[in-house]
Write a protein that holds these residues in place. Sequence first.
Motif, PDB file in Angstrom:
ATOM      1  N   ARG A  28       0.744  -1.537   0.284  1.00 63.30           N
ATOM      2  CA  ARG A  28       0.209   0.031   0.078  1.00 63.30           C
ATOM      3  C   ARG A  28       0.851   1.221   0.316  1.00 63.30           C
ATOM      4  O   ARG A  28      -0.138   2.389  -1.019  1.00 63.30           O
ATOM      5  N   VAL A  29       2.065   1.075   0.832  1.00 63.53           N
ATOM      6  CA  VAL A  29       3.082   2.454   0.869  1.00 63.53           C
ATOM      7  C   VAL A  29       3.972   1.670   0.242  1.00 63.53           C
ATOM      8  O   VAL A  29       4.752   0.563   0.960  1.00 63.53           O
ATOM      9  N   ARG A  30       4.931   2.470  -0.211  1.00 63.92           N
ATOM     10  CA  ARG A  30       6.534   2.316  -1.081  1.00 63.92           C
ATOM     11  C   ARG A  30       7.514   3.382  -0.048  1.00 63.92           C
ATOM     12  O   ARG A  30       7.309   5.136  -0.176  1.00 63.92           O
ATOM     13  N   ILE A  31       8.548   3.253   0.409  1.00 64.52           N
ATOM     14  CA  ILE A  31       9.382   3.906   0.311  1.00 64.52           C
ATOM     15  C   ILE A  31      11.024   3.273   0.700  1.00 64.52           C
ATOM     16  O   ILE A  31      11.060   2.271   0.070  1.00 64.52           O
ATOM     17  N   GLN A  32      10.986   4.609  -0.246  1.00 60.84           N
ATOM     18  CA  GLN A  32      12.089   4.668  -1.169  1.00 60.84           C
ATOM     19  C   GLN A  32      13.405   5.742  -0.483  1.00 60.84           C
ATOM     20  O   GLN A  32      13.589   6.788  -0.002  1.00 60.84           O
ATOM     21  N   VAL A  33      14.503   4.955  -0.481  1.00 61.71           N
ATOM     22  CA  VAL A  33      15.784   5.652   0.410  1.00 61.71           C
ATOM     23  C   VAL A  33      16.809   5.548  -0.450  1.00 61.71           C
ATOM     24  O   VAL A  33      16.998   4.863  -1.204  1.00 61.71           O
ATOM     25  N   GLY A  34      17.146   6.765  -0.357  1.00 61.45           N
ATOM     26  CA  GLY A  34      18.545   7.092  -1.359  1.00 61.45           C
ATOM     27  C   GLY A  34      19.382   6.729  -1.435  1.00 61.45           C
ATOM     28  O   GLY A  34      19.828   6.002  -0.284  1.00 61.45           O
ATOM     29  N   SER A  35      20.514   6.357  -1.646  1.00 62.71           N
ATOM     30  CA  SER A  35      21.655   5.374  -1.532  1.00 62.71           C
ATOM     31  C   SER A  35      22.391   5.140  -2.598  1.00 62.71           C
ATOM     32  O   SER A  35      23.134   4.299  -2.860  1.00 62.71           O
ATOM     33  N   ALA A  36      22.867   6.564  -2.725  1.00 62.10           N
ATOM     34  CA  ALA A  36      24.377   6.850  -3.448  1.00 62.10           C
ATOM     35  C   ALA A  36      25.618   6.903  -2.190  1.00 62.10           C
ATOM     36  O   ALA A  36      25.043   7.549  -1.479  1.00 62.10           O
ATOM     37  N   THR A  37      26.994   7.152  -2.688  1.00 66.76           N
ATOM     38  CA  THR A  37      28.589   7.568  -1.917  1.00 66.76           C
ATOM     39  C   THR A  37      27.527   8.473  -1.173  1.00 66.76           C
ATOM     40  O   THR A  37      27.843   8.608   0.141  1.00 66.76           O
ATOM     41  N   CYS A  38      26.989   9.794  -1.664  1.00 64.85           N
ATOM     42  CA  CYS A  38      26.735  11.186  -1.123  1.00 64.85           C
ATOM     43  C   CYS A  38      25.685  10.507   0.098  1.00 64.85           C
ATOM     44  O   CYS A  38      25.198  11.060   1.208  1.00 64.85           O
ATOM     45  N   GLU A  39      24.752   9.662  -0.232  1.00 65.27           N
ATOM     46  CA  GLU A  39      23.977   9.602   0.187  1.00 65.27           C
ATOM     47  C   GLU A  39      24.106   8.341   1.519  1.00 65.27           C
ATOM     48  O   GLU A  39      23.666   8.966   2.590  1.00 65.27           O
ATOM     49  N   ASN A  40      25.076   7.529   1.152  1.00 66.76           N
ATOM     50  CA  ASN A  40      25.487   7.044   2.214  1.00 66.76           C
ATOM     51  C   ASN A  40      26.170   7.714   3.521  1.00 66.76           C
ATOM     52  O   ASN A  40      26.117   7.634   4.550  1.00 66.76           O
ATOM     53  N   ALA A  41      27.432   8.963   2.978  1.00 68.24           N
ATOM     54  CA  ALA A  41      27.757   9.406   3.679  1.00 68.24           C
ATOM     55  C   ALA A  41      26.691  10.455   4.484  1.00 68.24           C
ATOM     56  O   ALA A  41      27.607  10.508   5.356  1.00 68.24           O
ATOM     57  N   ALA A  42      25.917  10.948   4.490  1.00 68.46           N
ATOM     58  CA  ALA A  42      25.309  11.647   4.721  1.00 68.46           C
ATOM     59  C   ALA A  42      23.846  10.538   5.793  1.00 68.46           C
ATOM     60  O   ALA A  42      23.413  11.321   6.339  1.00 68.46           O
ATOM     61  N   GLY A  43      24.335   9.591   5.662  1.00 65.36           N
ATOM     62  CA  GLY A  43      23.763   8.441   7.197  1.00 65.36           C
ATOM     63  C   GLY A  43      22.512   7.652   6.701  1.00 65.36           C
ATOM     64  O   GLY A  43      21.540   7.389   7.403  1.00 65.36           O
ATOM     65  N   ALA A  44      22.480   7.594   5.070  1.00 63.33           N
ATOM     66  CA  ALA A  44      21.193   6.511   4.436  1.00 63.33           C
ATOM     67  C   ALA A  44      20.622   5.305   4.694  1.00 63.33           C
ATOM     68  O   ALA A  44      20.216   5.002   5.268  1.00 63.33           O
ATOM     69  N   ALA A  45      22.307   4.592   5.227  1.00 62.57           N
ATOM     70  CA  ALA A  45      21.910   3.316   5.561  1.00 62.57           C
ATOM     71  C   ALA A  45      21.385   3.174   6.779  1.00 62.57           C
ATOM     72  O   ALA A  45      20.239   2.462   6.929  1.00 62.57           O
ATOM     73  N   ASP A  46      21.852   4.295   8.226  1.00 61.07           N
ATOM     74  CA  ASP A  46      20.646   3.696   8.928  1.00 61.07           C
ATOM     75  C   ASP A  46      19.536   4.215   8.838  1.00 61.07           C
ATOM     76  O   ASP A  46      18.925   3.864   9.557  1.00 61.07           O
ATOM     77  N   VAL A  47      19.355   4.966   8.380  1.00 62.71           N
ATOM     78  CA  VAL A  47      18.148   5.335   8.011  1.00 62.71           C
ATOM     79  C   VAL A  47      17.295   4.212   7.435  1.00 62.71           C
ATOM     80  O   VAL A  47      15.751   4.011   7.962  1.00 62.71           O
TER      81      VAL A  47
END
Lengths: 727, 176
Positions: A28-47
């Motif tokens: 019903r809901v899709r969640i998209q998390v960015g995951s490029a080098t820069c996003e990972n540096a900004a903490g995307a993996a934790d998110v």
Amino acid sequence: MAASVMERYREQAAAARERVQAAEGAARVRIQVGSATCENAAGAADVYDEFRKHIRATGRTDVALRRTGCTGRCSCEPIVGVLVPGQMPVKYEKVDRARAHEIFTQHVLNGTPVRPYTLDADESGTHGLEFFFCGAARCGRELTEPLQRTFEEKLRAAGVPPERVAVRQANCFGLCDPLGTGRATRVLVRPDKVVYTLSSPEDLDAIIAEHVGQGRVVERLRVADEAVGRGFFELYGDVSFFRRQTRVALRNSGVIDPESLDEALRQRAFEALARVLERGDPAAVRAEVRRARLRGRGGGGYLTGLKWDQAAAAAGDEKFIICNADEGDPGAFMDRSMLEGDPFAVIEGMLIGAYAIGAHQGFFYVRAEYPLAVRRIERALELCRAAGLLGRDILGSGFDCDLEIRLGAGAFVCGEETALIHSIEGERGQPRIRPPYPTTAGLWGRPTCINNVETFANVPAIILYGADWFAQLGTEASGGTKVFALAGKVQHTGLVEVPMGTTLREVVFDIGGGIRGGKRLKAVQTGGPAGGCLRAEDLDTPVDFDTLQARGSIMGSGGMIVLDEDDCVVDLARYYLTFSQHESCGKCTPCREGTKRMLEILERITGGQGRPEDLERLERLARLVRTSSLCGLGRAAPNPVLSTLRYFRSEYEAHVAAERTCPAHKCRALLRFEINEKCVGCTLCARRCPVTCISGERRQRHVIDQGRCIRCGVCFEVCRFEAVARR
Amino acid sequence: MNPATTDNWAQVEAAAQAALTPEIVSFIAACRAKPHPESHLIAVLHRVQEHFGYLGQAQMDAVAQLLRVPAARVSGVATFYHYFRLQPRGRFMINVCMGTACYVKGADRVAARFREELGIDFGQTTTDGQFSLHDAACLGTCGLAPVVMINDKVYPRVTPDQVPGLLESLTAPAPA
Ligand SMILES: Cc1cc2nc3c(=O)[nH]c(=O)nc-3n(C[C@H](O)[C@H](O)[C@H](O)COP(=O)(O)O)c2cc1C
Ligand code: SF4
Ligand code: SF4
Ligand code: SF4
Ligand code: FES
């Protein structure tokens, strides 16, 4: 009879679409998390991890979590999208674990978006419907603007509450039809994913009565074609940073999961390849690319179609195709983002290129500093091979082609074609004299065609949407768009893709949001260490290869650094020369020695030891290095110096005048701090000075011991009485 | 001359294998089986550095023997490319990005603070073997400038004042 190439492709794509839909169907809901080098540096993996935990803890099976590549909105990362079918997609900025928790509990579970965290919060849509009018000059701005105004008036007259429908202006959707230009405008409606062609007030009435009034799509006004950047636009169109862009090379970055071939296939990946193989005419492919006026995005701007013709015409059975992903310009990250966000587009472009020139083997030459990009390409190659899109007998067409990855090892000069070839051969990456050009004698002496990442990423779009479409997106001399890596003192840093011919002003102000901290724009640097600076006066220059060159800079690969009044252009020239000198391979004397001597002079000038005659010597040396170096590195290394000398000569002069000063107050050796009569003797500066060289009694005017002062500027920053003067 | 025909090849080969790991040895063997084996030299050196942290003389000689390229070519390549290190690195590899975007956002001041705190210059390692300091060309995350990469982790928007705390957090024992 066996199925045709196109039939096989359609079957595969349909199967992929079904798999994606089956996976999404339950959600019903899709969640998209960015995951490029820069996003990972900004903490995307934790998110990502935080969302996963929440989904698990609540036991929800109707929430899908997935990764996407980079959208290019760097200063707001990590970015998270929450998508509910039939509703406006919502994107959140700067998400961390705490925000992820709130987003999950309030939006995902309870259906209320968390407004304060939405991307560029003031812009994000709270409306039921959004109409985007194409604002590009090509669609006929004269037509669009009155039409848009009439539409707004009619909405008001019809009593539609303003919070229900938003009307906005966007840049070109890439849907322009050469015949319709100036007679109709394109309008995209979110979240209904419809594009209309509108030309008269009657059309507007129909839209208001049927679409706005009854939620029914007006079929007769609908555009049948698929817009190239539509997937992207549907997701991100409400954000002004994106709305003003035209995404062709980056069409799927931030839209698909870069590790899912199925999702790429759903966005028409490899359809262009299938078409090309089905038609079976390499010369026609080259003609198409030539007609599109696609020029090399690696910096040189050479016509890609022409290069392909040369490689195709070269004698020999064994030929190679190479993707140059060395991206050495220190301040550029377009190619990395593209490879991390949509490696499939680049692979498809390379395969089409290989087919067009008759190559059966290709190489990605990638910087070792880009481990995530390397992993994503590896993964994409595996997936393509398993799906029969790479390797032997691609899509049953009889065409064989395989691609492999070769790593660089941190040498900027390896971006130069002949050095790159030596590096793939396992040698020191030193350039050699051209000709012969690689298209005649390249890798292992065989005809070799080298193109940039972005060049290849554009190729499938040209085949799918046509050469004419691509050509007229850009200018007379160069078709399509250009991706820039916007960085420096601008509000919104990130990736920007705009049609060729867009002005610097649009890029820096409309998309980039202007200068940070209310400062004044001083210059825009393009082309990195091989480029130059453009002044604020030149902001209305339409950007393409030729216009920038005429102004003493270059387009380069797309690095764009915005400088404000605190940046010293002399220091910047010194910075770039340090880089070029360090990266000079040492093979030829003008570059090896010349850059060193130039650097010495620049260091003297910024170090407070410059003499007036230095400027002329610097200029003479620069011209010499430019004309007599062996490869592009040496030939372009003087550009930052020459261009700043041309436009900012007075700043150089200030540095070498009898009373040496740095007008931007950047070159430390030229600074001098003095305490004036405004001093109230609060002692703050004396206590903060790192070398304790300020003395004075309480409530007495203080003094700086100039002999010991290290010019760190602390006193200037801390004094609350404007008593420290800086010069 | 084919080295396999020299009479002490078995010894040379065994010594070379001992200087590397079995994975690297079999990777080299796989490269030897492909066309243009010598073109994989850089890939082999990447693996050696990944495992040993740097390219030691013994490893470079071993690569030369097993890949059958002249030792001079191996050291020529190893010294040409900035990515390869010929000295052991510290436990923490600190790469301060000195790319353009980071530079205009004050990377030089961040770098100065690292130099000051660690008492070493770029390209050096602290005497206790804990930290190596390097300058990096653009790390490709300019939007987050200025950035510092420590081992594989990228730290965005670093200010000089954060440096001491950052160093401390690295060496602090991990919370139980
Ligand atoms: C010193 C130097 C560095 C270069 N670095 C790159 C690079 O990182 N990426 C790139 O695509 N082209 C780079 N080029 C340009 C390439 O030599 C070549 O022109 C380009 O890859 C051709 O592809 P295109 O026609 O698609 O632009 C560099 C050139 C020089 C002289
Ligand atoms: S110009 Fe510079 S980089 Fe190019 S070959 Fe000469 S020394 Fe090497
Ligand atoms: S901080 Fe300003 S007012 Fe206070 S002692 Fe220093 S110069 Fe004087
Ligand atoms: S510039 Fe720095 S060293 Fe010089 S007086 Fe001010 S605080 Fe002290
Ligand atoms: S300049 Fe530092 S990451 Fe690009």
